[in-house]
Write an enzyme that holds these catalytic residues in place. Structure first.
Site, PDB file in Angstrom:
ATOM      1  N   ARG A  87      28.526  31.559  -3.342  1.00  0.00           N
ATOM      2  CA  ARG A  87      29.247  30.779  -2.340  1.00  0.00           C
ATOM      3  C   ARG A  87      28.703  29.365  -2.299  1.00  0.00           C
ATOM      4  NH1 ARG A  87      31.166  31.498   3.195  1.00  0.00           N
ATOM      5  NH2 ARG A  87      31.959  29.438   3.741  1.00  0.00           N
ATOM      6  N   ARG A  97      36.834  32.685  -1.056  1.00  0.00           N
ATOM      7  CA  ARG A  97      35.367  32.683  -1.155  1.00  0.00           C
ATOM      8  C   ARG A  97      34.859  34.044  -1.605  1.00  0.00           C
ATOM      9  NH1 ARG A  97      35.078  31.403   4.401  1.00  0.00           N
ATOM     10  NH2 ARG A  97      36.452  29.745   3.730  1.00  0.00           N
ATOM     11  N   ASP A 100      31.497  35.688   2.599  1.00  0.00           N
ATOM     12  CA  ASP A 100      31.351  34.996   3.875  1.00  0.00           C
ATOM     13  C   ASP A 100      30.570  35.938   4.790  1.00  0.00           C
ATOM     14  OD1 ASP A 100      31.848  32.975   5.602  1.00  0.00           O
ATOM     15  OD2 ASP A 100      33.922  33.530   6.031  1.00  0.00           O
ATOM     16  N   ASP A 102      29.165  36.108   8.660  1.00  0.00           N
ATOM     17  CA  ASP A 102      29.186  35.442   9.972  1.00  0.00           C
ATOM     18  C   ASP A 102      28.323  36.214  10.953  1.00  0.00           C
ATOM     19  OD1 ASP A 102      30.965  33.388   9.326  1.00  0.00           O
ATOM     20  OD2 ASP A 102      32.703  34.678   9.658  1.00  0.00           O
TER      21      ASP A 102
HETATM   22  N1  ROI Z   1      41.322  36.163   6.630  1.00  0.00           N
HETATM   23  C1  ROI Z   1      40.939  37.443   6.500  1.00  0.00           C
HETATM   24  N2  ROI Z   1      41.851  38.401   6.543  1.00  0.00           N
HETATM   25  N3  ROI Z   1      39.626  37.777   6.309  1.00  0.00           N
HETATM   26  C2  ROI Z   1      38.663  36.837   6.238  1.00  0.00           C
HETATM   27  O1  ROI Z   1      37.463  37.178   6.067  1.00  0.00           O
HETATM   28  C3  ROI Z   1      39.033  35.493   6.396  1.00  0.00           C
HETATM   29  N4  ROI Z   1      38.109  34.487   6.368  1.00  0.00           N
HETATM   30  C4  ROI Z   1      38.454  33.232   6.517  1.00  0.00           C
HETATM   31  C5  ROI Z   1      39.872  32.806   6.716  1.00  0.00           C
HETATM   32  C6  ROI Z   1      40.284  31.894   5.570  1.00  0.00           C
HETATM   33  C7  ROI Z   1      39.976  32.063   8.036  1.00  0.00           C
HETATM   34  N5  ROI Z   1      40.791  33.916   6.747  1.00  0.00           N
HETATM   35  C8  ROI Z   1      40.390  35.192   6.589  1.00  0.00           C
HETATM   36  O2  ROI Z   1      37.524  32.300   6.494  1.00  0.00           O
END
Ligand code: ROI
Length: 191
Positions: A87, A97, A100, A102
């Protein structure tokens, strides 16, 4: 400094370079964090992209950790794992990506710094977070939102989130509950 362990919830998402493999390896990496004991991990869910729609579907999950890492140290550790998964920060916002991670919740703490807002500011708007979170988080461990999370999830019915069956892991996806968050006959939240 010794601090009492906090239960942190981490949201995982990927839509590039073998998303299921990315999440599986990220869960292992979370389990190796220092001063941290891994907790339950939700099923992996396939979800349509929210935000920027013209991209591949995502695979999402939530993992719980018991940790004595301070929130800022935990955030750095998450960024480290993301970087190890290829990433690169500063790329297109809301674009595809490989991984991610969070920090969704850190005990009952509310945190607002330049780098970190906890609870995650978009937690309540995203079924791809709420569904796996509700699957693994006992309501008693979810201050400050508590039962409202499930209510929110029901209201996000238009965002489709479907549990994936993963080889070598019994499907933990709940089989009944919040209508509309998953395909008919598939699991959804609210056990
Ligand atoms: N949409 C979904 N379904 N899952 C994600 O993890 C995710 N992550 C994001 C954005 C692009 C907002 N949309 C996403 O960062």
């Amino acid at each position: 400094m010794s601090r009492r362990p906090a239960r942190a919830y981490i949201g995982l998402g990927s839509n590039r370079d073998d998303p299921t493999g990315q999440l599986a390896r990220a869960v292992e990496a979370l389990g190796r964090l220092p001063n941290t004991v891994p907790g339950p991990v939700s099923a992996f869910y396939r979800s349509a992209p929210v935000g920027r729609r013209a991209q591949s579907p995502f695979v999402n999950a939530v993992a719980a950790l018991e940790t004595t890492l301070a929130p800022a140290a935990l955030l750095r550790a998450l960024a480290h794992i993301e970087a190890a998964h290829g990433r690169r920060r500063g790329r297109r916002r809301w674009g595809p990506r490989p991984l991610d991670l969070d920090l969704l919740l850190y005990g009952a703490r509310r945190i607002q710094t330049a780098r970190l807002t906890v609870p995650h500011p978009r937690l309540l708007q995203r079924a791809f977070v709420l569904q796996p979170l509700c699957e693994i988080a006992p309501i008693s461990r979810l201050p400050p939102y508590k039962a409202r999370l499930r209510l929110r999830l029901r209201r996000l019915g238009a965002q489709r989130v479907m549990p994936l069956d993963r080889p070598g892991r019994p499907s933990t996806a709940p089989r009944s509950g919040a209508a509309g968050t998953s395909a008919p006959g598939q699991g959804s939240a609210a056990a």
